[in-house]
Design an enzyme around this catalytic site. Structure first.
Site, PDB file in Angstrom:
ATOM      1  N   GLU A  57       0.816  -1.210   0.000  1.00 15.06           N
ATOM      2  CA  GLU A  57       0.000   0.000   0.000  1.00 15.06           C
ATOM      3  C   GLU A  57       0.857   1.270   0.000  1.00 15.06           C
ATOM      4  O   GLU A  57       0.446   2.297  -0.556  1.00 15.06           O
ATOM      5  CB  GLU A  57      -0.935  -0.009   1.215  1.00 15.06           C
ATOM      6  CG  GLU A  57      -1.998  -1.090   1.187  1.00 15.06           C
ATOM      7  CD  GLU A  57      -1.516  -2.433   1.762  1.00 15.06           C
ATOM      8  OE1 GLU A  57      -2.354  -3.338   1.928  1.00 15.06           O
ATOM      9  OE2 GLU A  57      -0.291  -2.558   2.060  1.00 15.06           O
ATOM     10  N   PHE A 438      11.698   6.311   3.464  1.00 12.91           N
ATOM     11  CA  PHE A 438      12.576   5.211   3.064  1.00 12.91           C
ATOM     12  C   PHE A 438      11.797   4.247   2.168  1.00 12.91           C
ATOM     13  O   PHE A 438      10.685   3.845   2.497  1.00 12.91           O
ATOM     14  CB  PHE A 438      13.035   4.495   4.332  1.00 12.91           C
ATOM     15  CG  PHE A 438      14.356   3.815   4.267  1.00 12.91           C
ATOM     16  CD1 PHE A 438      15.480   4.463   3.773  1.00 12.91           C
ATOM     17  CD2 PHE A 438      14.506   2.522   4.762  1.00 12.91           C
ATOM     18  CE1 PHE A 438      16.716   3.840   3.758  1.00 12.91           C
ATOM     19  CE2 PHE A 438      15.736   1.886   4.754  1.00 12.91           C
ATOM     20  CZ  PHE A 438      16.845   2.543   4.247  1.00 12.91           C
ATOM     21  N   ASP A 463      20.875   0.250  -1.229  1.00 12.00           N
ATOM     22  CA  ASP A 463      20.456  -1.127  -0.938  1.00 12.00           C
ATOM     23  C   ASP A 463      19.454  -1.176   0.203  1.00 12.00           C
ATOM     24  O   ASP A 463      18.525  -1.991   0.185  1.00 12.00           O
ATOM     25  CB  ASP A 463      21.678  -1.997  -0.618  1.00 12.00           C
ATOM     26  CG  ASP A 463      22.541  -1.431   0.504  1.00 12.00           C
ATOM     27  OD1 ASP A 463      22.496  -1.979   1.616  1.00 12.00           O
ATOM     28  OD2 ASP A 463      23.265  -0.444   0.273  1.00 12.00           O
ATOM     29  N   ASN A 490      26.251  -0.779  -0.631  1.00 14.05           N
ATOM     30  CA  ASN A 490      27.381  -0.949   0.291  1.00 14.05           C
ATOM     31  C   ASN A 490      26.979  -1.769   1.512  1.00 14.05           C
ATOM     32  O   ASN A 490      27.678  -1.757   2.530  1.00 14.05           O
ATOM     33  CB  ASN A 490      27.955   0.408   0.714  1.00 14.05           C
ATOM     34  CG  ASN A 490      26.963   1.255   1.509  1.00 14.05           C
ATOM     35  OD1 ASN A 490      25.764   0.973   1.522  1.00 14.05           O
ATOM     36  ND2 ASN A 490      27.457   2.288   2.166  1.00 14.05           N
ATOM     37  N   THR A 492      24.884  -1.312   3.727  1.00 11.07           N
ATOM     38  CA  THR A 492      24.910  -0.446   4.910  1.00 11.07           C
ATOM     39  C   THR A 492      23.831   0.622   4.798  1.00 11.07           C
ATOM     40  O   THR A 492      23.555   1.112   3.711  1.00 11.07           O
ATOM     41  CB  THR A 492      26.285   0.263   5.033  1.00 11.07           C
ATOM     42  OG1 THR A 492      27.324  -0.702   5.038  1.00 11.07           O
ATOM     43  CG2 THR A 492      26.380   1.113   6.293  1.00 11.07           C
ATOM     44  N   TYR A 561      31.752   5.126   0.415  1.00  9.48           N
ATOM     45  CA  TYR A 561      31.736   6.564   0.682  1.00  9.48           C
ATOM     46  C   TYR A 561      33.048   6.991   1.333  1.00  9.48           C
ATOM     47  O   TYR A 561      33.586   6.287   2.185  1.00  9.48           O
ATOM     48  CB  TYR A 561      30.589   6.929   1.631  1.00  9.48           C
ATOM     49  CG  TYR A 561      29.213   6.798   1.035  1.00  9.48           C
ATOM     50  CD1 TYR A 561      28.701   7.789   0.210  1.00  9.48           C
ATOM     51  CD2 TYR A 561      28.415   5.688   1.308  1.00  9.48           C
ATOM     52  CE1 TYR A 561      27.426   7.686  -0.330  1.00  9.48           C
ATOM     53  CE2 TYR A 561      27.144   5.570   0.769  1.00  9.48           C
ATOM     54  CZ  TYR A 561      26.657   6.571  -0.044  1.00  9.48           C
ATOM     55  OH  TYR A 561      25.397   6.463  -0.580  1.00  9.48           O
TER      56      TYR A 561
END
Length: 573
Positions: A57, A438, A463, A490, A492, A561
């Protein structure tokens, strides 16, 4: 083939009236997941409005948000009762903080059995959603549905635009009480663009702003998304060019001026000094003596503290809303009116003004160019600025001038996108600027590709965020949307690792490190072609393949990074 939903009596139901009125308001798609209310609504009752099934949803809410954002028209999403509605609620929260006119709809228990927290799957939907919506209501009588939709649309299209919510008891949705489809609906009267506040005497305030501009040596326009919604972009560009005033934007207003325009001073992120290891905010704002915020919105995360660098500045606020944040932004002049109306008035008020002297940001531009041209091959993974430069290159090749969309999910890489991603049209760079939801990437790319079916859509996602909502890869495949997705991996939550280092000068792996995921295999399992790229040459080849493929394509790119935590002093923690 469409049909009219009928009650056991054979008469049309509220379901038909609902879809018919949504269509009247220009809603062409309803994104969602259906539950047991399917006994009351099939979503084929009305021609010209399609149901788009999603796996989650949240995807439905964000896809509707982005389709509404780009088209400027309200769009709809759907969830079943209880947990379906709560799953949708993050999409609703996204559209309220990201400012999109979404009509959120959710089923509810039968009207005689609504006992929140006691009846199976029954929650007080209106109470949950009301604090994060413009309008929230539960249907009480079937024949009222048309009026409720009208009220929902009007609220959603009022600045600041946002979501409206209607809770629909399943028995009323399937009822024909008071529904008469032989009588045409009254005109929908959907606003042509969002409606804002128009203060008495705003022209006088605009003239005061012109007087400040007359005295200013180094003014800037700080432009937010409300200016785009107002239809003011061409007028802003003309004003800036006539008076030689630089334009700075929020994340989501990138593209007000195209890439390469001499007055395009870029978008602002609080992470820019740290990413570039360079005093970017100081360079952008220190010499400025007048800041005109045009359609500025605090939710878009360009904070007043960011422009308060260097010399003392006068400020002018131009907005279709009353100032909601006087504690942190108290302008010298506040012009509350439609942004386009202001710019048109301002053109006349400043007609005799000569061109201003732009302040110099060439050192900042050189630093950005240095990052984009980075030729290094890194053994521990590509750098995100290299990935974005490659995406820019292929987007420029694949898109017609002034077209193309780059979508960014949420994470540390998003702030690289704010700095480095090309945007040659309004909403040519899309991200969740207000809510930072997110997992935003996949649903936003779906909405963008549907809004601009003849233009390329590239998605960059980390990811973490990507896999939080990766089930809707199957939706992209099922709809055969030619989205090119780049997963920078990564293993992470990189932005959270940065904050650990800012606050504690070290990281704590159990809170940020994931096990490995084979995103190529994941994509292929969902019906999406995929590959892996480890350097610029491989990535450019993969992007070009994806751009030419005409169907969904995913590229996994291992990244790393380089950051110095001490460089992120502009962030509020």
């Amino acid at each position: 083939m469409s049909r009219v939903s009928t009650a056991p009596s054979g008469k049309p139901t509220a379901a038909h009236a609902l879809l018919s009125r949504l269509r009247d308001h220009g809603v062409g798609k309803v994104f969602g997941v259906v539950g047991r209310e399917a006994a009351s609504i099939l979503f084929d009752e009305v021609e010209g409005i399609d149901f788009v099934l999603t796996r989650h949803e949240f995807t439905a809410g964000v896809a509707a948000d982005v389709l509404a954002r780009i088209t400027g028209r309200p769009q709809a999403c759907w969830a079943t009762l209880g947990p379906g509605m709560t799953n949708l609620s993050t999409g609703i929260a996204t559209s309220v903080l990201d400012r999109s006119p979404v009509i959120a709809l959710a089923a509810q228990s039968e009207s005689h059995d609504i006992f929140p927290n006691d009846t199976h799957q029954c929650l007080d939907s209106v109470a949950i959603v009301a604090p994060m919506s413009k309008y929230a209501v539960e249907l009480q009588r079937p024949h009222e549905i048309t009026d409720l939709v009208d009220s929902a649309v009007n609220a959603a299209m009022t600045e600041p635009v946002g979501p409206s919510f209607i809770s629909l008891p399943v028995d009323l949705l399937g009822s024909s009480e008071g529904i008469d489809t032989t009588v045409p609906n009254p005109p929908a009267n959907t606003p042509a663009k969002p409606v804002g506040v128009v203060a008495d005497g705003w022209q006088k305030a605009a003239d005061q702003a012109a007087a400040l501009l007359a005295e200013a040596k180094h003014p800037v326009l700080v432009v937010g998304a409300a200016a785009i919604r107002s239809g003011a972009v061409p007028a802003i560009r003309a004003l800036a060019e006539r008076l030689n005033i630089p334009v700075i934007t929020t994340y989501i207003a990138k593209g007000v001026l195209p890439v390469g325009h001499e007055l395009n001073y870029g978008a602002v992120t609080g992470y820019m000094d740290g990413i570039l290891n360079f005093p970017a905010l100081q360079t952008m704002f220190a010499p400025v003596d007048l800041v005109l915020t045009v359609g500025y919105d605090y939710a878009e995360d360009l904070r007043p503290s960011m422009w308060q660098k260097g010399i003392e500045k006068k400020t002018v606020r131009i907005s279709p809303t009353v100032n909601p944040i006087p504690r942190v932004y108290r302008p010298d002049v506040d012009v509350v009116t439609d942004v386009l109306a202001f710019v048109e008035h301002f053109e006349t008020a400043t007609a005799s003004f000569g061109a201003k002297q732009r302040h110099d940001i060439e050192p900042l531009r050189a630093r950005i160019a240095e990052f984009l041209a980075d030729p290094e091959t890194y053994e521990d993974g590509m750098r995100v600025h290299q990935v974005i430069d490659s995406m820019n290159t292929v987007m420029e090749e694949a898109a017609e001038p002034g077209e193309g969309t780059i979508v960014s999910d949420i994470g540390f890489f998003r702030h690289y996108g704010v700095l480095f991603a090309r945007a040659d049209q309004p909403f040519g760079f899309l991200t969740s600027a207000g809510c930072s939801s997110f997992g935003y990437g996949i649903p936003a790319a779906i909405g963008a590709q549907m809004a601009r079916p003849d233009q390329p859509t590239f998605l960059i996602a980390g990811d973490g965020g990507f896999h939080s909502n990766s089930s809707d890869l199957e939706t992209i495949a099922r709809l055969n949307l030619p989205i090119v997705t780049v997963v920078v991996n990564n293993d992470t939550n990189g932005l959270i690792e940065l904050y650990q280092n800012i606050g504690h000068h070290r990281s704590h792996d159990p809170a940020v490190k994931f096990g490995g995921v084979d995103f190529v295999a994941l994509a292929e399992a969902n019906g999406v072609d995929a590959t892996r790229a480890t350097n610029r040459e491989e990535l450019l080849a993969a992007l070009r393949k994806g751009a030419e493929l005409g169907r969904p394509f995913l590229i996994e790119v291992p990244v790393n990074y380089d950051f110095q935590p001490g460089g992120f002093g502009a962030l509020s923690i």
